[in-house]
Design a protein around this motif. Structure first.
Motif, PDB file in Angstrom:
ATOM      1  N   GLY A 315       0.807  -1.219   0.000  1.00  0.00           N
ATOM      2  CA  GLY A 315       0.000   0.000   0.000  1.00  0.00           C
ATOM      3  C   GLY A 315       0.833   1.259   0.000  1.00  0.00           C
ATOM      4  O   GLY A 315       0.444   2.272   0.582  1.00  0.00           O
ATOM      5  N   ILE A 316       1.991   1.214  -0.664  1.00  0.00           N
ATOM      6  CA  ILE A 316       2.901   2.354  -0.716  1.00  0.00           C
ATOM      7  C   ILE A 316       2.986   2.865  -2.145  1.00  0.00           C
ATOM      8  O   ILE A 316       3.139   2.090  -3.083  1.00  0.00           O
ATOM      9  CB  ILE A 316       4.312   1.961  -0.224  1.00  0.00           C
ATOM     10  N   GLN A 317       2.901   4.188  -2.293  1.00  0.00           N
ATOM     11  CA  GLN A 317       3.111   4.784  -3.610  1.00  0.00           C
ATOM     12  C   GLN A 317       4.607   5.019  -3.794  1.00  0.00           C
ATOM     13  O   GLN A 317       5.267   5.634  -2.960  1.00  0.00           O
ATOM     14  CB  GLN A 317       2.365   6.105  -3.742  1.00  0.00           C
ATOM     15  N   LEU A 318       5.140   4.518  -4.890  1.00  0.00           N
ATOM     16  CA  LEU A 318       6.563   4.637  -5.187  1.00  0.00           C
ATOM     17  C   LEU A 318       6.745   5.602  -6.351  1.00  0.00           C
ATOM     18  O   LEU A 318       6.189   5.396  -7.429  1.00  0.00           O
ATOM     19  CB  LEU A 318       7.135   3.259  -5.538  1.00  0.00           C
ATOM     20  N   MET A 319       7.529   6.663  -6.120  1.00  0.00           N
ATOM     21  CA  MET A 319       7.758   7.688  -7.147  1.00  0.00           C
ATOM     22  C   MET A 319       9.250   7.940  -7.292  1.00  0.00           C
ATOM     23  O   MET A 319       9.995   7.818  -6.318  1.00  0.00           O
ATOM     24  CB  MET A 319       7.039   8.988  -6.791  1.00  0.00           C
ATOM     25  N   VAL A 320       9.649   8.324  -8.490  1.00  0.00           N
ATOM     26  CA  VAL A 320      11.048   8.650  -8.751  1.00  0.00           C
ATOM     27  C   VAL A 320      11.115   9.972  -9.499  1.00  0.00           C
ATOM     28  O   VAL A 320      10.444  10.163 -10.507  1.00  0.00           O
ATOM     29  CB  VAL A 320      11.734   7.538  -9.581  1.00  0.00           C
ATOM     30  N   ARG A 323      16.965  14.131 -12.571  1.00  0.00           N
ATOM     31  CA  ARG A 323      17.464  14.972 -13.648  1.00  0.00           C
ATOM     32  C   ARG A 323      18.873  14.505 -13.971  1.00  0.00           C
ATOM     33  O   ARG A 323      19.704  14.363 -13.078  1.00  0.00           O
ATOM     34  CB  ARG A 323      17.457  16.448 -13.244  1.00  0.00           C
ATOM     35  N   GLU A 324      19.113  14.257 -15.240  1.00  0.00           N
ATOM     36  CA  GLU A 324      20.392  13.695 -15.650  1.00  0.00           C
ATOM     37  C   GLU A 324      21.548  14.585 -15.210  1.00  0.00           C
ATOM     38  O   GLU A 324      21.554  15.793 -15.432  1.00  0.00           O
ATOM     39  CB  GLU A 324      20.415  13.509 -17.169  1.00  0.00           C
ATOM     40  N   GLY A 325      22.537  13.976 -14.560  1.00  0.00           N
ATOM     41  CA  GLY A 325      23.720  14.691 -14.105  1.00  0.00           C
ATOM     42  C   GLY A 325      23.567  15.365 -12.767  1.00  0.00           C
ATOM     43  O   GLY A 325      24.544  15.918 -12.232  1.00  0.00           O
ATOM     44  N   GLU A 326      22.354  15.344 -12.184  1.00  0.00           N
ATOM     45  CA  GLU A 326      22.124  16.059 -10.924  1.00  0.00           C
ATOM     46  C   GLU A 326      21.621  15.156  -9.805  1.00  0.00           C
ATOM     47  O   GLU A 326      21.429  15.609  -8.685  1.00  0.00           O
ATOM     48  CB  GLU A 326      21.126  17.199 -11.147  1.00  0.00           C
ATOM     49  N   GLY A 327      21.370  13.893 -10.090  1.00  0.00           N
ATOM     50  CA  GLY A 327      20.952  12.984  -9.039  1.00  0.00           C
ATOM     51  C   GLY A 327      19.511  12.517  -9.173  1.00  0.00           C
ATOM     52  O   GLY A 327      18.772  12.933 -10.071  1.00  0.00           O
ATOM     53  N   THR A 328      19.131  11.647  -8.258  1.00  0.00           N
ATOM     54  CA  THR A 328      17.804  11.018  -8.277  1.00  0.00           C
ATOM     55  C   THR A 328      17.206  11.038  -6.884  1.00  0.00           C
ATOM     56  O   THR A 328      17.912  10.872  -5.886  1.00  0.00           O
ATOM     57  CB  THR A 328      17.911   9.564  -8.768  1.00  0.00           C
ATOM     58  N   ARG A 329      15.914  11.218  -6.839  1.00  0.00           N
ATOM     59  CA  ARG A 329      15.183  11.202  -5.571  1.00  0.00           C
ATOM     60  C   ARG A 329      14.073  10.166  -5.658  1.00  0.00           C
ATOM     61  O   ARG A 329      13.232  10.214  -6.553  1.00  0.00           O
ATOM     62  CB  ARG A 329      14.585  12.574  -5.271  1.00  0.00           C
ATOM     63  N   VAL A 330      14.078   9.211  -4.736  1.00  0.00           N
ATOM     64  CA  VAL A 330      13.044   8.183  -4.659  1.00  0.00           C
ATOM     65  C   VAL A 330      12.156   8.500  -3.466  1.00  0.00           C
ATOM     66  O   VAL A 330      12.651   8.744  -2.352  1.00  0.00           O
ATOM     67  CB  VAL A 330      13.660   6.782  -4.508  1.00  0.00           C
ATOM     68  N   ILE A 331      10.856   8.482  -3.695  1.00  0.00           N
ATOM     69  CA  ILE A 331       9.892   8.829  -2.652  1.00  0.00           C
ATOM     70  C   ILE A 331       8.984   7.644  -2.392  1.00  0.00           C
ATOM     71  O   ILE A 331       8.419   7.061  -3.316  1.00  0.00           O
ATOM     72  CB  ILE A 331       9.038  10.048  -3.070  1.00  0.00           C
ATOM     73  N   LEU A 332       8.826   7.296  -1.122  1.00  0.00           N
ATOM     74  CA  LEU A 332       7.882   6.271  -0.697  1.00  0.00           C
ATOM     75  C   LEU A 332       6.812   6.950   0.142  1.00  0.00           C
ATOM     76  O   LEU A 332       7.100   7.491   1.202  1.00  0.00           O
ATOM     77  CB  LEU A 332       8.570   5.172   0.121  1.00  0.00           C
ATOM     78  N   ASP A 333       5.594   6.925  -0.361  1.00  0.00           N
ATOM     79  CA  ASP A 333       4.478   7.577   0.321  1.00  0.00           C
ATOM     80  C   ASP A 333       3.443   6.521   0.671  1.00  0.00           C
ATOM     81  O   ASP A 333       2.772   5.986  -0.199  1.00  0.00           O
ATOM     82  CB  ASP A 333       3.868   8.648  -0.586  1.00  0.00           C
ATOM     83  N   TRP A 334       3.329   6.179   1.968  1.00  0.00           N
ATOM     84  CA  TRP A 334       2.371   5.148   2.370  1.00  0.00           C
ATOM     85  C   TRP A 334       1.026   5.741   2.765  1.00  0.00           C
ATOM     86  O   TRP A 334       0.206   5.098   3.387  1.00  0.00           O
ATOM     87  CB  TRP A 334       2.932   4.289   3.508  1.00  0.00           C
ATOM     88  N   ASN A 335       0.798   6.993   2.353  1.00  0.00           N
ATOM     89  CA  ASN A 335      -0.508   7.614   2.568  1.00  0.00           C
ATOM     90  C   ASN A 335      -1.394   7.491   1.344  1.00  0.00           C
ATOM     91  O   ASN A 335      -2.607   7.469   1.441  1.00  0.00           O
ATOM     92  CB  ASN A 335      -0.326   9.104   2.885  1.00  0.00           C
ATOM     93  N   LYS A 336      -0.777   7.389   0.151  1.00  0.00           N
ATOM     94  CA  LYS A 336      -1.529   7.435  -1.099  1.00  0.00           C
ATOM     95  C   LYS A 336      -1.787   6.078  -1.705  1.00  0.00           C
ATOM     96  O   LYS A 336      -2.585   5.933  -2.606  1.00  0.00           O
ATOM     97  CB  LYS A 336      -0.785   8.320  -2.113  1.00  0.00           C
TER      98      LYS A 336
END
Length: 345
Positions: A315-320, A323-336
């Motif tokens: 029951g977790i929303q997984l988002m990524v 931006r190329e060359g600047e890094g990545t952010r992975v988000i786990l939202d267990w509210n949505k």
């Protein structure tokens, strides 16, 4: 009614010939015996009745067999499975013994279904054998891996060589865990134990496991305040964290990784090479490695796919965001919950 109309359409030539023959008999007969025209018409009417009754009987058989064929087709279309065992299977009857073309079609369809069902069972048995073998292999390979780890810990291999050996052994363990998780994925729902856990303790378990990789690459780690309780399954949730950390470390040559939490959202951000915009929508596809994976030759294309499947079950929303060359952010939202996608910033 549709089947009856189809039957009449198929028999239109026979109907036309019958009417022509009856018409000719009545017409020619009336030329010679005009006083008996009524009797001829009566005889023609009886002939039509008998022919009609025979046609109705054949039509009923035609409709019945057509419905059986439609039932097989409809069941296959809806479920993808072959339906056998309906009606008279006519065991042992050869198609040459069929009395009509429709019956021959029926026998042919049944025979095809029977053969395909046998093949399906054989494939299922073979698949189960392969699955059992790989599961056994996965468990057995852990024994020599554990032995190697103990030998490395007790050895005195100096400097960076020792670190690199531990790193490679760790990667082997990670790949074995990934195989085991992939095998268990279909039965995940029966394997879950949902409890409340301290988010900080779960993250520290995953980070501790990957400490050797942080040290070898010289990456810094920043942990924010995470005084949050979450309802989840410890084993499956930590597996997702480990896969995300593994990707972040793999594609971050320098800098570090920041892990923070706010309300019901966990963020894992790195300073790595990032993801190309055209690759981002497909990062959760099974087997997709993208440009970075093909260039670095380090990606299996399975990790994020497994994370997506597991997060969906938890029951977790997984988002990524990346931006190329600047890094990545992975988000786990267990509210949505189960809304899974990738998006570019």
């Amino acid at each position: 009614m549709k089947l009856w109309m189809r039957y009449l359409k198929e028999q239109k030539i026979s109907i036309l010939l019958c009417l022509i023959i009856v018409g000719l008999l009545v017409g020619v007969g009336s030329l010679y015996q005009i006083e008996n025209v009524g009797k001829l018409l009566y005889a023609a009417f009886l002939a039509l009745v008998v022919w009609g009754a025979a046609g109705i009987f054949r039509g009923m058989k035609y409709v019945s067999e057509s419905k059986k064929l439609e039932e097989i087709y409809r069941h296959f279309e809806q479920s993808g499975e072959l339906l056998t065992g309906i009606g008279d299977m006519r065991n042992g009857e050869h198609i040459k013994e069929a009395g009509t073309f429709a019956e021959a079609q029926w026998l042919l369809a049944l025979r095809i279904c029977e053969e395909m069902e046998k093949n399906r069972h054989k494939m299922e048995e073979k698949s189960a054998e392969y699955k059992d073998y790989y599961l056994m292999w996965t468990h057995q390979i852990k024994t020599p891996i554990s032995a190697l780890r103990l030998l490395l810990e007790g050895s005195e291999i100096p400097g960076r060589a020792g670190f690199l050996m531990r790193e490679e052994l760790f990667k082997i363990e990670q790949y074995v865990d990934m195989v085991l998780t992939f095998q268990r994925l279909e039965s995940m729902s029966s394997d879950m134990v949902l409890q409340e856990y301290d988010l900080s303790s779960l993250i520290k378990q995953a980070v501790k496991k990957y400490s050797v990789l942080f040290i070898n690459k010289g990456l810094r780690l920043e942990l924010g305040e995470m005084d949050i309780q979450i309802l989840t399954d410890q084993k499956w949730f930590i597996f997702c964290l480990e896969q995300i950390l593994s990707n972040s470390i793999k594609y971050t040559p320098n800098g570090g990784i920041t892990i923070s939490a706010k309300e019901n959202m966990l963020s894992i951000q790195d300073t790595g090479i990032g993801i190309r915009p055209e690759d981002l929508p497909r990062i959760f596809d099974k087997g997709f490695t993208g440009y970075n994976g093909r260039m670095e030759k380090k990606s299996t294309g399975i990790g994020l796919y497994l994370c997506r499947r597991i997060c969906g079950q938890l029951g977790i929303q997984l988002m990524v965001e990346s931006r190329e060359g600047e890094g990545t952010r992975v988000i786990l939202d267990w509210n949505k919950g189960d809304r899974i996608h990738g998006e570019s910033i």
